[in-house]
Design a protein around this motif. Structure first.
Motif, mmCIF file in Angstrom:
data_model
loop_
_atom_site.group_PDB
_atom_site.id
_atom_site.type_symbol
_atom_site.label_atom_id
_atom_site.label_comp_id
_atom_site.label_asym_id
_atom_site.label_seq_id
_atom_site.Cartn_x
_atom_site.Cartn_y
_atom_site.Cartn_z
ATOM 1 N N ASP A 178 43.430 36.066 40.915
ATOM 2 C CA ASP A 178 44.722 35.385 40.808
ATOM 3 C C ASP A 178 44.563 34.159 39.905
ATOM 4 O OD1 ASP A 178 47.015 33.825 41.125
ATOM 5 O OD2 ASP A 178 47.308 34.487 43.194
ATOM 6 N N PRO A 179 45.176 34.159 38.708
ATOM 7 C CA PRO A 179 44.999 33.032 37.783
ATOM 8 C C PRO A 179 45.542 31.720 38.333
ATOM 9 C CG PRO A 179 46.718 34.525 36.991
ATOM 10 C CD PRO A 179 46.041 35.208 38.137
ATOM 11 N N HIS A 180 46.567 31.789 39.191
ATOM 12 C CA HIS A 180 47.135 30.563 39.756
ATOM 13 C C HIS A 180 46.140 29.900 40.710
ATOM 14 C CE1 HIS A 180 50.965 31.497 37.938
ATOM 15 N NE2 HIS A 180 50.947 32.703 38.491
ATOM 16 N N ILE A 181 45.430 30.704 41.494
ATOM 17 C CA ILE A 181 44.423 30.145 42.395
ATOM 18 C C ILE A 181 43.272 29.554 41.584
ATOM 19 C CG2 ILE A 181 42.657 30.751 44.105
ATOM 20 C CD1 ILE A 181 44.654 32.642 45.358
ATOM 21 N N ARG A 182 42.856 30.255 40.539
ATOM 22 C CA ARG A 182 41.785 29.709 39.689
ATOM 23 C C ARG A 182 42.203 28.377 39.090
ATOM 24 N NH1 ARG A 182 41.743 34.821 37.340
ATOM 25 N NH2 ARG A 182 42.227 33.944 35.277
ATOM 26 N N GLN A 183 43.430 28.315 38.577
ATOM 27 C CA GLN A 183 43.911 27.083 37.959
ATOM 28 C C GLN A 183 43.942 25.939 38.977
ATOM 29 O OE1 GLN A 183 47.968 27.258 36.547
ATOM 30 N NE2 GLN A 183 47.631 25.632 35.047
ATOM 31 N N SER A 208 43.715 24.528 51.713
ATOM 32 C CA SER A 208 43.964 23.253 51.053
ATOM 33 C C SER A 208 42.907 23.066 49.971
ATOM 34 C CB SER A 208 43.876 22.109 52.059
ATOM 35 O OG SER A 208 43.666 20.875 51.402
ATOM 36 N N PRO A 209 43.304 22.764 48.727
ATOM 37 C CA PRO A 209 42.302 22.509 47.690
ATOM 38 C C PRO A 209 41.315 21.415 48.093
ATOM 39 C CG PRO A 209 44.468 22.722 46.703
ATOM 40 C CD PRO A 209 44.670 22.719 48.187
ATOM 41 N N ARG A 210 41.801 20.427 48.847
ATOM 42 C CA ARG A 210 40.903 19.352 49.296
ATOM 43 C C ARG A 210 39.818 19.897 50.212
ATOM 44 N NH1 ARG A 210 44.214 14.366 51.567
ATOM 45 N NH2 ARG A 210 42.055 13.628 51.787
ATOM 46 N N GLU A 211 40.178 20.881 51.054
ATOM 47 C CA GLU A 211 39.175 21.463 51.938
ATOM 48 C C GLU A 211 38.111 22.210 51.131
ATOM 49 O OE1 GLU A 211 38.670 24.646 55.633
ATOM 50 O OE2 GLU A 211 40.598 24.478 54.596
ATOM 51 N N VAL A 223 36.179 29.938 53.208
ATOM 52 C CA VAL A 223 37.485 29.323 53.431
ATOM 53 C C VAL A 223 38.517 30.451 53.446
ATOM 54 C CG1 VAL A 223 39.251 27.749 52.548
ATOM 55 C CG2 VAL A 223 36.825 27.176 52.282
ATOM 56 N N VAL A 224 39.446 30.388 54.393
ATOM 57 C CA VAL A 224 40.471 31.429 54.527
ATOM 58 C C VAL A 224 41.744 30.980 53.812
ATOM 59 C CG1 VAL A 224 41.899 32.728 56.159
ATOM 60 C CG2 VAL A 224 39.510 32.217 56.709
ATOM 61 N N LYS A 225 42.316 31.880 52.999
ATOM 62 C CA LYS A 225 43.602 31.621 52.366
ATOM 63 C C LYS A 225 44.728 31.790 53.384
ATOM 64 C CE LYS A 225 42.075 33.692 47.960
ATOM 65 N NZ LYS A 225 42.353 34.777 47.000
ATOM 66 N N PRO A 226 45.820 31.011 53.255
ATOM 67 C CA PRO A 226 46.016 29.919 52.298
ATOM 68 C C PRO A 226 45.172 28.711 52.677
ATOM 69 C CG PRO A 226 47.873 30.028 53.818
ATOM 70 C CD PRO A 226 47.006 31.214 54.126
ATOM 71 N N PRO A 253 23.979 29.176 45.796
ATOM 72 C CA PRO A 253 24.952 28.968 46.885
ATOM 73 C C PRO A 253 26.295 29.634 46.604
ATOM 74 C CG PRO A 253 23.829 26.912 46.340
ATOM 75 C CD PRO A 253 23.442 27.899 45.285
ATOM 76 N N ILE A 254 26.876 30.226 47.657
ATOM 77 C CA ILE A 254 28.142 30.955 47.538
ATOM 78 C C ILE A 254 29.092 30.503 48.641
ATOM 79 C CG2 ILE A 254 29.241 33.225 47.701
ATOM 80 C CD1 ILE A 254 26.636 34.417 46.598
ATOM 81 N N LEU A 255 30.335 30.184 48.244
ATOM 82 C CA LEU A 255 31.403 29.885 49.191
ATOM 83 C C LEU A 255 32.472 30.958 49.016
ATOM 84 C CD1 LEU A 255 33.004 26.475 50.014
ATOM 85 C CD2 LEU A 255 34.457 28.393 49.437
ATOM 86 N N PHE A 256 32.751 31.701 50.083
ATOM 87 C CA PHE A 256 33.707 32.798 50.011
ATOM 88 C C PHE A 256 35.140 32.314 50.232
ATOM 89 C CE2 PHE A 256 30.637 36.441 50.930
ATOM 90 C CZ PHE A 256 30.926 37.075 49.739
ATOM 91 N N LEU A 257 36.068 32.935 49.506
ATOM 92 C CA LEU A 257 37.493 32.827 49.776
ATOM 93 C C LEU A 257 37.956 34.172 50.318
ATOM 94 C CD1 LEU A 257 38.760 31.162 46.457
ATOM 95 C CD2 LEU A 257 38.156 30.016 48.592
ATOM 96 N N SER A 258 38.692 34.147 51.429
ATOM 97 C CA SER A 258 39.210 35.386 52.004
ATOM 98 C C SER A 258 40.713 35.268 52.186
ATOM 99 C CB SER A 258 38.546 35.669 53.353
ATOM 100 O OG SER A 258 39.132 36.808 53.957
ATOM 101 N N SER A 259 41.450 36.278 51.749
ATOM 102 C CA SER A 259 42.902 36.257 51.893
ATOM 103 C C SER A 259 43.336 36.751 53.265
ATOM 104 C CB SER A 259 43.557 37.119 50.814
ATOM 105 O OG SER A 259 43.131 38.457 50.923
ATOM 106 N N ARG A 260 42.397 37.250 54.039
ATOM 107 C CA ARG A 260 42.715 37.716 55.387
ATOM 108 C C ARG A 260 41.953 36.872 56.391
ATOM 109 N NH1 ARG A 260 41.365 42.832 53.106
ATOM 110 N NH2 ARG A 260 39.458 42.842 54.338
ATOM 111 N N ASP A 261 42.639 36.533 57.499
ATOM 112 C CA ASP A 261 41.958 35.812 58.575
ATOM 113 C C ASP A 261 41.199 36.847 59.403
ATOM 114 O OD1 ASP A 261 41.073 33.943 60.308
ATOM 115 O OD2 ASP A 261 42.999 33.575 61.284
#
Length: 245
Positions: free
Chosen positions: A26-31, A120-123, A115-118, A90-98
């Protein structure tokens, strides 16, 4: 004209910025992440899929990867498997499903956090910085002693682990957990205490995550014949074993 003998300006040496590879289709998430990480003083590289991510790891040698699990063609779990086959980046995963299964599988593959989507960018930035702080101690000015316990050796300067003289490749989080236990071998650490040592008080991470890392550690050392690396104290937590094999 008078020649003024002005003192030379002192040379200011700035630390090298750390580089984070952001992988998401998703380019918006990357941005969003690139902007947030850049504001925190981190350099960034982007990749839109798994194949591009592996190429970027080879080309840019990032300090950490923020990796989406659910991508077409090659998902994040497969990318993690391939990265782990050749190193401990080191790897930090993003998951769109809880989805706890996704998270546990990711941790078992060697991810350092998720980190689970959605989100916070700060998190995300805070978790990235927490992992990078732990990697920042790899070349301290003063040499740190090694920890020896039975057949276990932890080289704190080189972030290396050995069992009976044989090297054991560990992720950053696995090494940090083992170092925590080995620094106080008689102490039984609760899961919360281990999390506090790794991330600081109040960091949101589940007990299952620590259990997965412990299982990974036992599996890696068992391949070299280690049967007593870490003891489980039922209802309490973990402590270092005798490490005699």
């Amino acid at each position: 004209m008078l020649a003024l003998d002005l003192p030379a300006h002192p040379r200011i040496v700035c630390p090298m910025p750390r580089t984070v590879l952001v992988v998401d289709d998703d380019p918006h998430i990357r941005q969003l992440l690139v902007f947030a990480l850049g504001k925190a003083g981190l350099d960034t590289v982007e990749a839109a899929d798994g194949e591009a991510a592996l190429a970027a790891v080879e080309e840019h040698e990032p300090d950490l990867v923020v990796l989406d699990i659910n991508m077409p063609r090659m998902d994040g779990l497969e990318v993690c498997r391939r990265i782990r086959a050749s190193g401990d980046l080191p790897i930090l995963f993003l998951s769109s499903r809880d989805d706890e299964i996704d998270r546990v599988v990711g941790i078992e593959l060697g991810a350092d956090d998720y980190v689970v989507k959605p989100f916070s960018p700060r998190e995300v930035v805070a978790r990235v910085q927490a992992v990078l702080r732990r990697t920042g101690g790899r070349a301290p000015a003063v040499s740190a002693p090694a920890i020896r316990h039975g057949r276990l050796l932890l080289d704190l300067d080189g972030w290396r682990a050995e069992w009976g003289g044989e090297p054991v490749v560990l992720t950053l989080t696995e090494f940090s957990i083992l170092r925590t236990l080995a620094a106080m071998p008689a102490k039984v650490f609760s899961r919360d205490a281990i999390i506090d040592r790794l991330h600081g008080p109040g960091f949101a991470i589940t007990d299952r995550t620590i259990d997965s890392h412990i299982r990974n550690l036992r599996g890696k050392f068992a391949a070299l014949g280690a049967t007593d690396l870490i003891e489980t104290r039922a209802g309490i937590g973990y402590r270092l074993g005798a490490c005699t094999g």
